[in-house]
Design an enzyme around this catalytic site. Structure first.
Site, PDB file in Angstrom:
ATOM      1  N   ARG A 199      28.106  57.036  14.022  1.00  0.00           N
ATOM      2  CA  ARG A 199      27.355  57.897  13.675  1.00  0.00           C
ATOM      3  C   ARG A 199      26.799  57.948  12.093  1.00  0.00           C
ATOM      4  NH1 ARG A 199      26.211  63.161  15.907  1.00  0.00           N
ATOM      5  NH2 ARG A 199      26.949  63.123  18.152  1.00  0.00           N
ATOM      6  N   ARG A 228      20.981  62.538  10.376  1.00  0.00           N
ATOM      7  CA  ARG A 228      20.056  63.603   9.716  1.00  0.00           C
ATOM      8  C   ARG A 228      20.311  63.753   8.175  1.00  0.00           C
ATOM      9  NH1 ARG A 228      21.235  67.902  14.218  1.00  0.00           N
ATOM     10  NH2 ARG A 228      23.098  66.511  14.129  1.00  0.00           N
ATOM     11  N   ARG A 263      12.270  61.622  12.317  1.00  0.00           N
ATOM     12  CA  ARG A 263      12.340  62.555  13.343  1.00  0.00           C
ATOM     13  C   ARG A 263      11.228  63.465  13.238  1.00  0.00           C
ATOM     14  NH1 ARG A 263      13.755  64.695  16.434  1.00  0.00           N
ATOM     15  NH2 ARG A 263      15.851  65.680  16.791  1.00  0.00           N
ATOM     16  N   ASP A 271      22.193  56.571  22.175  1.00  0.00           N
ATOM     17  CA  ASP A 271      22.826  57.991  22.291  1.00  0.00           C
ATOM     18  C   ASP A 271      23.658  57.518  23.647  1.00  0.00           C
ATOM     19  OD1 ASP A 271      23.278  60.813  21.365  1.00  0.00           O
ATOM     20  OD2 ASP A 271      23.527  60.843  23.316  1.00  0.00           O
ATOM     21  N   TYR A 313      30.103  66.113  30.086  1.00  0.00           N
ATOM     22  CA  TYR A 313      28.583  66.539  29.951  1.00  0.00           C
ATOM     23  C   TYR A 313      27.611  66.664  31.150  1.00  0.00           C
ATOM     24  CZ  TYR A 313      28.598  65.760  24.894  1.00  0.00           C
ATOM     25  OH  TYR A 313      28.985  65.875  23.389  1.00  0.00           O
TER      26      TYR A 313
HETATM   27  O1  CP3 Z   1      25.205  55.799  13.737  1.00  0.00           O
HETATM   28  C1  CP3 Z   1      24.582  55.615  14.533  1.00  0.00           C
HETATM   29  O2  CP3 Z   1      23.567  54.871  14.144  1.00  0.00           O
HETATM   30  C2  CP3 Z   1      24.650  55.722  16.033  1.00  0.00           C
HETATM   31  C3  CP3 Z   1      24.218  56.925  16.432  1.00  0.00           C
HETATM   32  C4  CP3 Z   1      24.812  57.607  17.630  1.00  0.00           C
HETATM   33  C5  CP3 Z   1      24.009  58.689  18.365  1.00  0.00           C
HETATM   34  N1  CP3 Z   1      24.811  59.360  19.214  1.00  0.00           N
HETATM   35  C6  CP3 Z   1      22.662  59.313  17.708  1.00  0.00           C
HETATM   36  C7  CP3 Z   1      22.589  60.754  17.799  1.00  0.00           C
HETATM   37  C8  CP3 Z   1      26.021  57.422  18.554  1.00  0.00           C
HETATM   38  C9  CP3 Z   1      27.177  56.613  17.996  1.00  0.00           C
HETATM   39  C10 CP3 Z   1      26.072  58.613  19.189  1.00  0.00           C
HETATM   40  C11 CP3 Z   1      27.119  58.736  20.278  1.00  0.00           C
HETATM   41  C12 CP3 Z   1      27.227  60.122  20.801  1.00  0.00           C
HETATM   42  N2  CP3 Z   1      26.323  61.055  21.346  1.00  0.00           N
HETATM   43  C13 CP3 Z   1      28.718  60.611  21.141  1.00  0.00           C
HETATM   44  C14 CP3 Z   1      29.945  60.125  20.879  1.00  0.00           C
HETATM   45  C15 CP3 Z   1      30.251  60.138  19.452  1.00  0.00           C
HETATM   46  C16 CP3 Z   1      30.727  61.402  18.903  1.00  0.00           C
HETATM   47  O3  CP3 Z   1      30.126  62.012  17.843  1.00  0.00           O
HETATM   48  O4  CP3 Z   1      31.766  61.801  19.406  1.00  0.00           O
HETATM   49  C17 CP3 Z   1      28.248  62.069  21.709  1.00  0.00           C
HETATM   50  C18 CP3 Z   1      29.243  62.796  22.060  1.00  0.00           C
HETATM   51  C19 CP3 Z   1      26.985  62.043  22.007  1.00  0.00           C
HETATM   52  C20 CP3 Z   1      26.238  63.297  22.650  1.00  0.00           C
HETATM   53  C21 CP3 Z   1      25.326  63.726  21.628  1.00  0.00           C
HETATM   54  N3  CP3 Z   1      24.025  63.384  20.714  1.00  0.00           N
HETATM   55  C22 CP3 Z   1      25.583  65.117  20.693  1.00  0.00           C
HETATM   56  C23 CP3 Z   1      26.655  65.944  21.181  1.00  0.00           C
HETATM   57  C24 CP3 Z   1      24.593  65.368  20.102  1.00  0.00           C
HETATM   58  C25 CP3 Z   1      24.333  66.612  19.072  1.00  0.00           C
HETATM   59  C26 CP3 Z   1      25.069  66.670  18.162  1.00  0.00           C
HETATM   60  C27 CP3 Z   1      24.302  67.120  16.766  1.00  0.00           C
HETATM   61  O5  CP3 Z   1      24.722  66.520  15.780  1.00  0.00           O
HETATM   62  O6  CP3 Z   1      23.151  67.718  16.704  1.00  0.00           O
HETATM   63  C28 CP3 Z   1      23.758  64.199  20.175  1.00  0.00           C
HETATM   64  C29 CP3 Z   1      22.493  64.018  19.223  1.00  0.00           C
HETATM   65  C30 CP3 Z   1      22.558  62.871  18.449  1.00  0.00           C
HETATM   66  N4  CP3 Z   1      22.758  61.583  18.767  1.00  0.00           N
HETATM   67  C31 CP3 Z   1      22.007  62.990  16.922  1.00  0.00           C
HETATM   68  C32 CP3 Z   1      22.067  61.455  16.647  1.00  0.00           C
HETATM   69  C33 CP3 Z   1      21.776  60.941  15.131  1.00  0.00           C
HETATM   70  C34 CP3 Z   1      21.724  64.131  16.090  1.00  0.00           C
HETATM   71  C35 CP3 Z   1      20.331  64.114  16.304  1.00  0.00           C
HETATM   72  C36 CP3 Z   1      18.916  64.478  15.987  1.00  0.00           C
HETATM   73  O7  CP3 Z   1      18.304  63.705  15.441  1.00  0.00           O
HETATM   74  O8  CP3 Z   1      18.357  65.347  16.608  1.00  0.00           O
END
Ligand code: CP3
Length: 319
Positions: free
Chosen positions: A2, A6, A15, A51, A128
């Site tokens: 990650r 944001r 975004r 994602d 999920y």
């Molecule tokens: O680093 C990177 O460039 C990769 C980005 C990445 C995303 N999702 C984009 C994202 C990665 C590696 C993931 C994996 C992911 N997605 C996981 C496993 C990693 C972890 O954190 O344990 C999980 C559980 C998810 C499911 C998911 N996606 C959740 C729970 C959320 C909401 C969390 C939040 O912070 O709001 C997301 C949304 C998400 N996926 C965001 C990003 C950058 C935040 C989003 C946005 O722009 O609205």
């Protein structure tokens, strides 16, 4: 992990114009977001912007991301018939946009940095699909697991097949390493992990073993199940910040590589505390080969980007 997101103004700017799913589904945009941290930070690898939940959709599980709330599944799994009705798909067709993003990113990176692809482990994907979103106690997931074990195992077999196939396709498209996220599996004790999860996650690593690329296996709050994670597989085991790195490494086994484990909250500041904690991680790794410095989980949206830049520079100077 990650490393895009944001906390970066250039990500927030994109975004404003596109939803998260549009970013994930448009190869040019996914490429751009993957490269944002590469331009700003002294990192040693790029991570594919995508994602974890994308493979659920071609299985027939529809979802969206709700601002501030995270993922929301429209039709969560509730019955055995829902599990038996899950669709099979070829990621080379249904997720072709992700594979195209990988090819475009590799052209842009031009060998400067390796690219890490990723997918979900069965427990985290199942949670999920069953809960419909994030959960604190995984009550519905565990109710299926304990109550209808045969159905649970069928679901996890399907999810393991999906992830193994999807990661194989990512490797064919050119990623240099893959990370399997079992983010929420720390909700289980060692006995239940062994019975309900280990065989399925191991199947993914068994399939990947012949791929020739390194594999990383990560979960949060896994202090009680590190030997079991190791047994399930992964050339590298990801460690969160709750267990000191040297203790965790001992539990994983020092013949296996580890990745971790600074608490991402420390990046909010003050930076002297962040640097001291980074020193502590490095001291516990003690220069042993097979340590990848990383955060114990994802970067928080309120993190100042300057702190992330300073941390990456600091760790490079110290190693
Ligand atoms: O680093 C990177 O460039 C990769 C980005 C990445 C995303 N999702 C984009 C994202 C990665 C590696 C993931 C994996 C992911 N997605 C996981 C496993 C990693 C972890 O954190 O344990 C999980 C559980 C998810 C499911 C998911 N996606 C959740 C729970 C959320 C909401 C969390 C939040 O912070 O709001 C997301 C949304 C998400 N996926 C965001 C990003 C950058 C935040 C989003 C946005 O722009 O609205």
């Amino acid at each position: 992990m990650r490393q895009a997101g944001r906390y970066m103004s250039e990500y927030r700017a994109l975004r404003e114009r596109y939803s998260l799913l549009e970013l994930c589904r448009t190869p040019e945009l996914a490429t751009e977001v993957t490269l944002q941290p590469v331009r700003r930070l002294e990192i040693d690898a790029a991570i594919l912007f995508s994602d974890l939940l994308l493979p659920l959709e071609p299985m027939g599980i529809r979802f969206d991301f709700i601002r501030g709330e995270g993922p929301a599944i429209e039709n969560p799994i509730q019955t055995e018939a829902d599990i038996d009705g899950l669709r099979r798909f070829n990621p080379r067709d249904a997720l072709a946009h992700v594979l195209e993003a990988i090819r475009q990113i590799q052209i842009e990176l031009a060998g400067r940095l390796p690219l890490i692809g990723f997918g979900g482990a069965p427990f985290t994907l199942a949670s999920y699909a069953i809960e419909g979103g994030h959960s604190n106690n995984f009550a519905k997931t565990k109710a299926l697991m304990y109550g209808v074990p045969a159905a649970w195992h069928r679901l996890c077999e399907r999810l393991a097949d999906v992830t193994a196939d999807y990661l194989t396709a990512q490797i064919e498209a050119g990623v240099d390493a893959v990370q399997v996220f079992d983010s929420w599996v720390g909700a289980l004790n060692a006995r239940d992990y062994r019975e309900f999860v280990l065989p399925h996650t191991r199947r993914i690593f068994d399939v990947l073993a012949t791929s020739g690329v390194p594999t990383i296996h990560f979960g949060v709050g896994t202090g009680a199940i590190l030997p079991e994670l190791r047994e399930a597989g992964g050339d590298v085991i990801g460690i969160d910040w709750r267990t000191p790195l040297d203790d965790a490494w001992e539990r994983v086994g020092t013949d296996r590589a580890v990745q971790g484990n600074l608490d991402p909250t420390l990046l909010l500041g003050p930076t002297d505390r962040m640097f001291a904690a980074a020193d502590d991680v490095l001291a516990r790794a003690a220069g042993r080969p097979g340590h990848i410095f990383n955060l114990g989980h994802g970067i928080l949206p309120s993190t100042p980007v300057e702190h992330v830049q300073a941390l990456a520079r600091y760790v490079h100077r110290r190693t």
